[in-house]
Write a protein that holds these residues in place. Structure first.
Motif, PDB file in Angstrom:
ATOM      1  N   GLY A  23       0.796  -1.224   0.000  1.00  0.00           N
ATOM      2  CA  GLY A  23       0.000   0.000   0.000  1.00  0.00           C
ATOM      3  C   GLY A  23       0.822   1.263   0.000  1.00  0.00           C
ATOM      4  N   ILE A  24       2.093   1.182  -0.401  1.00  0.00           N
ATOM      5  CA  ILE A  24       2.969   2.354  -0.384  1.00  0.00           C
ATOM      6  C   ILE A  24       3.438   2.634  -1.806  1.00  0.00           C
ATOM      7  CG2 ILE A  24       5.124   3.329   0.491  1.00  0.00           C
ATOM      8  CD1 ILE A  24       4.776   1.541   2.945  1.00  0.00           C
ATOM      9  N   PRO A  25       3.001   3.724  -2.409  1.00  0.00           N
ATOM     10  CA  PRO A  25       3.416   4.020  -3.791  1.00  0.00           C
ATOM     11  C   PRO A  25       4.860   4.474  -3.857  1.00  0.00           C
ATOM     12  CG  PRO A  25       2.123   5.831  -2.891  1.00  0.00           C
ATOM     13  CD  PRO A  25       2.089   4.736  -1.856  1.00  0.00           C
ATOM     14  N   ARG A  26       5.446   4.298  -5.018  1.00  0.00           N
ATOM     15  CA  ARG A  26       6.804   4.781  -5.227  1.00  0.00           C
ATOM     16  C   ARG A  26       6.832   6.310  -5.174  1.00  0.00           C
ATOM     17  NH1 ARG A  26      10.191   0.805  -6.896  1.00  0.00           N
ATOM     18  NH2 ARG A  26       9.257  -1.083  -7.768  1.00  0.00           N
ATOM     19  N   VAL A  27       7.943   6.836  -4.701  1.00  0.00           N
ATOM     20  CA  VAL A  27       8.135   8.289  -4.633  1.00  0.00           C
ATOM     21  C   VAL A  27       9.111   8.700  -5.724  1.00  0.00           C
ATOM     22  CG1 VAL A  27       9.056  10.184  -3.249  1.00  0.00           C
ATOM     23  CG2 VAL A  27       7.673   8.399  -2.161  1.00  0.00           C
ATOM     24  N   SER A  73      16.767  10.704  -0.092  1.00  0.00           N
ATOM     25  CA  SER A  73      17.520   9.725   0.685  1.00  0.00           C
ATOM     26  C   SER A  73      16.608   8.878   1.571  1.00  0.00           C
ATOM     27  CB  SER A  73      18.572  10.418   1.559  1.00  0.00           C
ATOM     28  OG  SER A  73      19.189   9.479   2.407  1.00  0.00           O
ATOM     29  N   GLU A  74      16.484   7.607   1.238  1.00  0.00           N
ATOM     30  CA  GLU A  74      15.711   6.692   2.088  1.00  0.00           C
ATOM     31  C   GLU A  74      16.362   6.522   3.451  1.00  0.00           C
ATOM     32  OE1 GLU A  74      18.047   3.847  -0.718  1.00  0.00           O
ATOM     33  OE2 GLU A  74      17.310   5.923  -0.696  1.00  0.00           O
ATOM     34  N   LEU A 103      10.848   5.657  -1.625  1.00  0.00           N
ATOM     35  CA  LEU A 103      12.086   5.986  -2.329  1.00  0.00           C
ATOM     36  C   LEU A 103      12.867   4.746  -2.728  1.00  0.00           C
ATOM     37  CD1 LEU A 103      13.179   9.015  -0.133  1.00  0.00           C
ATOM     38  CD2 LEU A 103      12.717   9.114  -2.600  1.00  0.00           C
ATOM     39  N   ASN A 104      12.779   3.704  -1.893  1.00  0.00           N
ATOM     40  CA  ASN A 104      13.501   2.461  -2.168  1.00  0.00           C
ATOM     41  C   ASN A 104      12.700   1.290  -1.611  1.00  0.00           C
ATOM     42  OD1 ASN A 104      15.197   0.287  -2.467  1.00  0.00           O
ATOM     43  ND2 ASN A 104      16.951   1.215  -1.442  1.00  0.00           N
TER      44      ASN A 104
END
Length: 259
Positions: A23-27, A73-74, A103-104
């Motif tokens: 449930g976490i989209p790419r940034v 930066s993750e 981010l990653n």
């Protein structure tokens, strides 16, 4: 239509489904001048020093500065989330960890730490899902297994908890006495201390660690443990059963618990 067309389409669908499974989209990353990256790294190092001193508010200010200078930066967002967690700002911590994942999506520490936020807010189903995701990405981080094991203890799944704790201690025998810079270790709250200490004693005994076995058995006794017969038959105690310190402890405990 080319026979490869449908397969290609299905592959794209599966990749998209996997990417959004948590449930976490790419940034999307944004251009950042090298000068700002260097400034962000310097700010993060200052934050690290404050965090090590347990000056969490000072660390928070510097991590926020670093994240503004380098929003790509993750690692910075992961540390920002840990600092928010130390200050009990769990909503903000969760947002930081989700951005780190965005981010990653292969960075396991952020999944683990988001799991710990859900654990702290009593969302155990989500916590388990993120702990398992972290382990799937890197099964060789001790604290991931310790966290999942602690969660199982909270859910009264003691044997499953023991299994994960054993994995964690086999990877790093010192993990329970550490605080890690990039990974939160969950602290259980609902399991009765007597159960927790007794299972910890079993765990350390199975690994042959007599000192920690006796330390946790004593804590179990102090918190009301009385079932010495279980110690006599539990196979986890076999590696330390012949140790003179263990024998002496049992003799003393028998005298103390004698009616």
């Amino acid at each position: 239509m080319n026979a490869r067309g449908p397969a290609w389409a299905v592959s794209i669908f599966l990749i998209a489904a996997l990417a959004s499974a948590c449930g976490i989209p790419r940034v999307a990353r944004v251009p950042v001048p090298q000068e700002d990256i260097l400034k962000a790294n310097n700010a993060a190092r200052e934050a690290d020093l404050s965090f090590a001193r347990r000056d969490y508010y000072a660390a928070l200010i510097k991590y926020l500065e670093a994240s503004r200078l380098n929003p790509n930066s993750e690692y910075i967002y992961n540390k920002l989330g840990i600092t928010y967690s130390q200050l009990k700002f769990f909503t903000e911590a969760g947002s930081a960890f989700r951005r780190s994942i965005g981010l990653n999506q292969k960075y396991p520490y952020a999944y683990n730490n988001l799991g710990s936020v859900y654990f702290a807010t009593n969302e155990k189903g989500k916590a388990e899902r993120f702990y398992r995701k972290a382990i799937s990405l890197d099964p060789n981080v001790a604290s991931f297994h310790i966290n999942l094991g602690t969660l199982y203890f909270e859910k009264n799944k003691f044997e499953k908890g023991m299994e994960e704790w054993r994995k964690g201690l086999q990877i790093d025998p010192q993990v329970l006495s550490k605080s890690e810079a990039v990974s939160l270790v969950a602290a259980g709250s609902q399991t009765a201390p007597v159960d927790r200490y007794y299972f910890m004693a079993r765990l350390h005994a199975s690994l042959g660690d007599i000192e920690r076995t006796l330390e946790n058995l004593q804590l179990a006794l102090n918190n009301g443990f009385t079932d010495l017969d279980d110690i006599l038959v539990e196979p986890d105690f076999d590696p330390v059963r012949k140790d003179e310190k263990f024998k002496a402890f049992l003799r003393t405990a028998t005298l103390l618990l004698r009616p």
